[in-house]
Design a protein around this motif. Structure first.
Motif, PDB file in Angstrom:
ATOM      1  N   GLY A 201      14.139 -44.553  -7.660  1.00 21.16           N
ATOM      2  CA  GLY A 201      13.912 -45.631  -7.902  1.00 21.16           C
ATOM      3  C   GLY A 201      12.366 -45.003  -8.568  1.00 21.16           C
ATOM      4  N   HIS A 202      11.927 -46.337  -9.095  1.00 17.09           N
ATOM      5  CA  HIS A 202      10.662 -46.181  -9.923  1.00 17.09           C
ATOM      6  C   HIS A 202       9.091 -45.788  -9.381  1.00 17.09           C
ATOM      7  N   ARG A 203       9.204 -46.377  -8.205  1.00 21.52           N
ATOM      8  CA  ARG A 203       7.703 -45.819  -7.307  1.00 21.52           C
ATOM      9  C   ARG A 203       7.290 -44.545  -7.125  1.00 21.52           C
ATOM     10  N   VAL A 204       8.855 -43.598  -6.397  1.00 22.71           N
ATOM     11  CA  VAL A 204       8.627 -42.839  -6.461  1.00 22.71           C
ATOM     12  C   VAL A 204       8.495 -42.094  -7.895  1.00 22.71           C
ATOM     13  N   GLY A 205       9.280 -42.114  -8.689  1.00 21.16           N
ATOM     14  CA  GLY A 205       9.438 -41.263 -10.321  1.00 21.16           C
ATOM     15  C   GLY A 205       7.897 -41.950 -10.569  1.00 21.16           C
ATOM     16  N   ASP A 206       7.146 -42.852 -10.554  1.00 20.82           N
ATOM     17  CA  ASP A 206       5.485 -42.816 -11.154  1.00 20.82           C
ATOM     18  C   ASP A 206       4.599 -42.100 -10.240  1.00 20.82           C
ATOM     19  N   GLN A 207       4.881 -41.738  -8.448  1.00 20.81           N
ATOM     20  CA  GLN A 207       4.337 -41.056  -7.770  1.00 20.81           C
ATOM     21  C   GLN A 207       4.515 -39.277  -8.291  1.00 20.81           C
ATOM     22  N   LEU A 208       5.757 -39.367  -9.282  1.00 23.83           N
ATOM     23  CA  LEU A 208       6.310 -38.127  -9.493  1.00 23.83           C
ATOM     24  C   LEU A 208       5.196 -37.710 -11.049  1.00 23.83           C
ATOM     25  N   LEU A 209       4.718 -38.741 -11.533  1.00 23.60           N
ATOM     26  CA  LEU A 209       4.723 -39.119 -12.242  1.00 23.60           C
ATOM     27  C   LEU A 209       2.213 -38.353 -12.208  1.00 23.60           C
TER      28      LEU A 209
END
Length: 584
Positions: A201-209
């Motif tokens: 999901g994008h929430r985890v993707g944003d955290q990774l970024l």
């Protein structure tokens, strides 16, 4: 006591037409001074020499000093109007009465040490010793708001790094003035980021970024405080504004790779990603922001193409090859229209009697910049971008016209002409109509045209390609399989396809060059293929015949025709015409 009534030509307090009385002028002056003192807007009167005549209390309050202490000071020193030549010139133009206004923004210093932003305006006046009225408006709050808005506009909300707009602003400034005269850039994206976004999901993707951005910023700070920016998606850039050379940049890139290769613990999961980095380092002079980013983007592509999880340094020679490919690809279609292509012909000779039976048409590009180019330099590009369709149509028409001229003008049996056809010509054009038009316009009998298709193109053909091959065969056109033995080699298809000839790939024939290097397996394979072809009613042409020993062995095992340097290199149509005339 009240005096005579006032006449039409008299001023209120003086004689007729004599202006205000001393009493009235004094009162106006006092009122002016009172307004000057109580005004909330900081003001000062400036003399013709540029010194402050008087300042109001609001001005003193703004700077944290007694207003009387400002008298006699140079106004341009107090307000910073003399800091640059352009502002200084505008200011003195007002003092001399040559301009009716000047305005600028300056940072002023308060007596307690803090600074404030102010908008300074200078207007000309003519009163006593004063030449101008200077006003100063505190715009610190407005400026702070603008800075906050600018920070929001210039920074990425996910990573809090500078965004694309700020990056290009800094890049442009660095190109204009670099401390070392050189500039460097590491342009990277995260390998595997899309999979994280899609699965977690994008929430985890944003955290990774965000986590990746912190590591990049830490590396850049430790390496000299370089600018790190998020350019969009999972793409980041590290700008080295005063590069000391490629060693500095590659060392930085290695550090960035190492930092990102450590696992990330996010949302209760351990995530592993890597990065691909394009590294560019060059002189600032003559470099544009667009040119630098194009080089960085190209180099990032190389890093990914070379296997990802690595950095790749920009290579001018590799880039020149890429640019050449792009240049050739983009000019292929116009080159067909401009008539830049030529045909050469290589004889196809009967192995039993050494008589020329046909000729393969081979296209060459007489490029205005790169000179004469062989088909290996552009045919693949033409197939990629679709230019093979108009190019193939031109080759077909030209080859048919030339074969017709040989039929009419040279003695002996008529020569067939063999033309290569790409798979895309079958799918993207009406090949049957193109061939019919070429035969009709040239007057060439259909039996004197042979079309060569690669083995991989015809093996397994179904639908439109098979229908086209059948229609062409029904017209009397010969169909040959080129480079036979290197593709699918599904021999069962040979009985189903309307094929008339096989052209054996040169890899089989090269083993026939001398008795010493004779490979028995090659001879066994070629013999078997020739026997099979003959049982199916097909003729066989051996390609790449380079010497008499090869020709003799091929003749002995029953191969029908040969083609190669043993007989002739590709030549112009006129040269082949001379050879054909000599056979008569």
């Amino acid at each position: 006591m009240n005096g005579p009534p006032q006449g039409p030509g008299q001023d209120p307090g003086g004689g007729p037409g004599l202006g205000p009385s001393p009493f009235t002028e004094s009162k106006v002056h006092r009122d002016y001074q009172a307004a000057f003192r109580i005004a909330q807007l900081p003001m000062a009167l400036v003399g013709r020499s540029g010194h402050i005549v008087s300042a109001n209390p609001a001005f003193g309050l703004l700077l944290g000093v007694e207003p009387a202490s400002l008298a006699g000071l140079r106004a341009d020193s107090v307000t910073g109007l003399g800091l640059d030549g352009r502002t200084r010139g505008s200011y003195h133009a007002v003092l001399r009465g040559h301009s009716d206004r000047m305005r600028c923004t300056r940072r002023l210093k308060h007596a307690d040490g803090h600074t404030l932003w102010a908008e300074v305006t200078v207007l000309p006046i003519e009163r006593g010793d004063s030449a101008a009225l200077l006003t100063v408006q505190d715009i610190s709050e407005r400026r702070d708001l603008q800075e906050r808005l600018r920070h929001i506009q210039m920074h990425d909300p996910v990573t809090r790094l500078p965004n694309r707009a700020l990056f290009f602003e800094r890049l442009t400034a660095a190109l204009a003035e670099s401390a070392t005269g050189r500039i460097g850039l590491c342009y990277l994206d995260l390998d595997g980021f899309k999979a994280v976004n899609d699965t977690l999901g994008h929430r985890v993707g944003d955290q990774l970024l965000g986590a990746a951005a912190q590591r990049l910023a830490h590396c850049a700070t430790g390496a000299g405080g370089h600018l790190v920016a998020r350019l969009g998606g999972d793409e980041f850039a590290v700008l080295v504004e005063g590069s000391s050379g490629t060693e500095q940049l590659t060392g930085l890139a290695e550090g960035l790779l190492t930092a990102l290769q450590r696992p990330f613990d996010l949302a209760g999961q351990r995530l592993a990603v890597s990065a691909s980095i394009g590294v560019v380092e060059r002189e600032s002079a003559g470099t544009t922001a667009t040119g630098l980013m194009q080089a960085a983007d190209t180099t990032l592509y190389w890093a990914k193409a070379d296997g990802k999880a690595r950095w790749t340094l920009f290579d001018p020679e590799r880039n020149a090859h890429r640019m050449t490919r792009q240049s050739l690809s983009s000019t292929l279609r116009p080159a067909v229209e401009r008539g830049e292509f030529r045909l050469e012909y290589q004889p196809i000779v009967g192995l039993a009697d050494d008589v020329v039976r046909g000729a393969e048409a081979l296209v060459r590009w007489q490029h205005p910049q790169f000179g004469r180019l062989g088909p290996d330099k552009f045919v693949g590009l033409a197939e990629e971008n679709g230019a093979i369709v108009p190019l193939g149509r031109w080759v077909l028409n030209e080859a048919c016209r030339q074969a017709r001229r040989w039929q009419l003008e040279t003695p002996g049996p008529p020569l067939f002409v063999s033309v290569n056809v790409a798979v895309r010509q079958v799918w993207d054009s009406d090949l049957v109509s193109d061939v019919a038009a070429a035969l009709r316009d040239s007057g060439l009998p259909s039996g004197l045209l042979q079309l060569e298709l690669t083995e991989s193109a015809v093996m397994g053909s179904a639908g439109r390609p098979l229908q086209a091959l059948q229609a062409l065969s029904d017209m009397g056109v010969r169909i040959a399989i080129d480079d036979f033995g290197t593709g699918y080699s599904n021999l069962a298809y040979l009985s189903r396809l309307p094929v008339r000839a096989l052209k054996l790939d040169g890899t089989f024939v090269r083993g026939f060059r001398t008795a010493r290097h004779l490979n028995p397996a090659d001879e066994t394979i070629v013999t078997s293929l020739v026997q099979l072809a003959h049982k199916l009613g097909l003729t066989v042409t051996a390609e790449c015949v380079e010497g008499p020993a090869q020709a003799e062995r091929l003749r002995r095992i029953g191969c029908d025709t040969g083609q190669g340097w043993h007989y002739a290199k590709p030549m112009s149509a006129d040269h082949l015409t001379v050879l054909l005339a000599a056979r008569g």
